[in-house]
Design an enzyme around this catalytic site. Sequence first.
Site, PDB file in Angstrom:
ATOM      1  N   ASP A  75       0.876  -1.174   0.000  1.00 42.61           N
ATOM      2  CA  ASP A  75       0.000   0.000   0.000  1.00 42.61           C
ATOM      3  C   ASP A  75       0.912   1.221   0.000  1.00 42.61           C
ATOM      4  OD1 ASP A  75      -2.382   1.617   0.355  1.00 42.61           O
ATOM      5  OD2 ASP A  75      -1.852   1.807   2.456  1.00 42.61           O
ATOM      6  N   SER A  76       0.304   2.380  -0.205  1.00 38.17           N
ATOM      7  CA  SER A  76       1.068   3.627  -0.119  1.00 38.17           C
ATOM      8  C   SER A  76       1.652   3.826   1.278  1.00 38.17           C
ATOM      9  CB  SER A  76       0.152   4.819  -0.416  1.00 38.17           C
ATOM     10  OG  SER A  76      -0.843   4.909   0.598  1.00 38.17           O
ATOM     11  N   TYR A 109      -0.670   8.463  -1.914  1.00 36.90           N
ATOM     12  CA  TYR A 109      -0.751   8.237  -3.366  1.00 36.90           C
ATOM     13  C   TYR A 109      -1.899   9.048  -3.972  1.00 36.90           C
ATOM     14  CZ  TYR A 109       2.250   3.974  -3.556  1.00 36.90           C
ATOM     15  OH  TYR A 109       3.277   3.067  -3.532  1.00 36.90           O
ATOM     16  N   GLY A 110      -2.886   9.367  -3.137  1.00 35.97           N
ATOM     17  CA  GLY A 110      -4.119   9.979  -3.643  1.00 35.97           C
ATOM     18  C   GLY A 110      -3.926  11.264  -4.419  1.00 35.97           C
ATOM     19  N   CYS A 123      -4.561  -1.320  -1.895  1.00 33.35           N
ATOM     20  CA  CYS A 123      -4.696   0.123  -2.055  1.00 33.35           C
ATOM     21  C   CYS A 123      -5.634   0.382  -3.229  1.00 33.35           C
ATOM     22  CB  CYS A 123      -3.310   0.712  -2.340  1.00 33.35           C
ATOM     23  SG  CYS A 123      -3.311   2.476  -2.693  1.00 33.35           S
ATOM     24  N   ASN A 124      -6.730   1.072  -2.974  1.00 32.92           N
ATOM     25  CA  ASN A 124      -7.675   1.384  -4.055  1.00 32.92           C
ATOM     26  C   ASN A 124      -7.037   2.297  -5.095  1.00 32.92           C
ATOM     27  OD1 ASN A 124     -10.641   0.501  -2.965  1.00 32.92           O
ATOM     28  ND2 ASN A 124      -9.288   1.051  -1.292  1.00 32.92           N
ATOM     29  N   THR A 125      -6.260   3.261  -4.630  1.00 34.62           N
ATOM     30  CA  THR A 125      -5.658   4.240  -5.534  1.00 34.62           C
ATOM     31  C   THR A 125      -4.642   3.574  -6.461  1.00 34.62           C
ATOM     32  OG1 THR A 125      -5.835   5.757  -3.648  1.00 34.62           O
ATOM     33  CG2 THR A 125      -4.634   6.550  -5.573  1.00 34.62           C
ATOM     34  N   GLU A 137      -1.345   7.756   8.914  1.00 32.18           N
ATOM     35  CA  GLU A 137       0.083   7.420   8.825  1.00 32.18           C
ATOM     36  C   GLU A 137       0.816   7.804  10.109  1.00 32.18           C
ATOM     37  OE1 GLU A 137       2.251   6.089   6.238  1.00 32.18           O
ATOM     38  OE2 GLU A 137       0.306   5.269   5.667  1.00 32.18           O
ATOM     39  N   CYS A 146     -10.892   3.585   0.745  1.00 26.79           N
ATOM     40  CA  CYS A 146      -9.434   3.699   0.877  1.00 26.79           C
ATOM     41  C   CYS A 146      -9.050   2.808   2.046  1.00 26.79           C
ATOM     42  CB  CYS A 146      -9.047   5.151   1.158  1.00 26.79           C
ATOM     43  SG  CYS A 146      -7.353   5.379   1.749  1.00 26.79           S
ATOM     44  N   THR A 147      -7.996   2.031   1.880  1.00 28.56           N
ATOM     45  CA  THR A 147      -7.682   1.025   2.905  1.00 28.56           C
ATOM     46  C   THR A 147      -7.197   1.639   4.212  1.00 28.56           C
ATOM     47  OG1 THR A 147      -5.481   0.727   1.924  1.00 28.56           O
ATOM     48  CG2 THR A 147      -7.217  -0.803   1.240  1.00 28.56           C
ATOM     49  N   HIS A 148      -6.855   2.905   4.198  1.00 29.11           N
ATOM     50  CA  HIS A 148      -6.524   3.571   5.470  1.00 29.11           C
ATOM     51  C   HIS A 148      -7.771   3.791   6.343  1.00 29.11           C
ATOM     52  CE1 HIS A 148      -2.687   4.558   3.535  1.00 29.11           C
ATOM     53  NE2 HIS A 148      -2.243   5.025   4.691  1.00 29.11           N
TER      54      HIS A 148
HETATM   55  N1  DGL Z   1      -4.658   3.342   1.102  1.00 33.99           N
HETATM   56  C1  DGL Z   1      -4.780   3.830  -0.201  1.00 33.99           C
HETATM   57  C2  DGL Z   1      -6.094   3.540  -0.875  1.00 33.99           C
HETATM   58  O1  DGL Z   1      -6.697   2.536  -0.586  1.00 33.99           O
HETATM   59  C3  DGL Z   1      -4.080   5.082  -0.617  1.00 33.99           C
HETATM   60  C4  DGL Z   1      -4.163   6.269   0.241  1.00 33.99           C
HETATM   61  C5  DGL Z   1      -3.208   7.343  -0.216  1.00 33.99           C
HETATM   62  O2  DGL Z   1      -2.009   7.082  -0.134  1.00 33.99           O
HETATM   63  O3  DGL Z   1      -3.663   8.395  -0.658  1.00 33.99           O
HETATM   64  O4  DGL Z   1      -6.545   4.277  -1.712  1.00 33.99           O
END
Ligand code: DGL
Length: 280
Positions: A29-30, A61-62, A92-94, A170, A202-204
């Site tokens: 993931d990011s 990453y977004g 990570c979705n992004t 984070e 988003c996985t966060h």
């Molecule tokens: N956890 C990530 C996701 O699922 C990315 C979040 C990010 O880094 O912006 O999209």
Amino acid sequence: MRKHNFTLNNSEPSVNAASDSSQPIGIFDSGVGGISVLKHIHALLPAEHLLYYADSLHAPYGSKTPEFICERAFAITDFLIAQGAKALVVACNTATAAAVDKLRAHYTLPIIGMEPAVKPAAAASHSGVIGVLATVGTLKSAQFAALLEHYGQHVRVVTQACPGLVECIERGELEATATRQLVASYVAPLLEAGADTIVLGCTHYPFVRKLIAEIAGPQVALIDTGAAVARQLMHRLEDTGMLATGSTQGEVKFWTNSPAPDAKWVIASLWGTLAEVVHA
Ligand code: DGL
């Protein structure tokens, strides 16, 4: 990590790691968000060895370009394959939206990606309005547009980007006042629109599920795809004869490239138990 010219990637899949079932699964993931997915994988597949790479130096990453995210996805995948990964989970979705098609075209190991749970949310909604919390990158992607096209036709989908929230997570600030204020500001427009179901895209965000639930109230359902991704991974491993068997608990190992002094503490606290964390 070497660089890839992924834009010239129109050849046959080229990386064919010879695999057996005892090899680990690579997950990235990011940053630390994918640990929410890792937990589901570990719970469902306890015998599997799991390698988790947190690209926290490059989070979020977004707000990055798809090209940059692809570059990172290829470099991390190479790293995980070099560690023996038999399968990859893009937690990570992004990064899935930006890179999973290109990864699948290049590597032959099974690759599982993720997408916001629009389909189950649309099916579950009684009000006919669903909210989606996700990154700017996910919401802008062609994959998300296709998801809405397929599954968002019979409901109203209200989307909300959440700048700054990934950074709070984070830092491990899951219940801080600033995090609560940010979450409240992002959830409010969804509630005002009448959403009775909110997708954590988003996985966060599952790490602030408690905050989101408190703010949204008990009448609003929260949906994420961590458990579904773990099940999909299990089926892929079964289909390819690569599912680890036996009763011995698999090992879980983390890498992070975060410059933050407490990065290892954040990983251990999100994972919930002592963890081997290596600085990448
Ligand atoms: N956890 C990530 C996701 O699922 C990315 C979040 C990010 O880094 O912006 O999209």
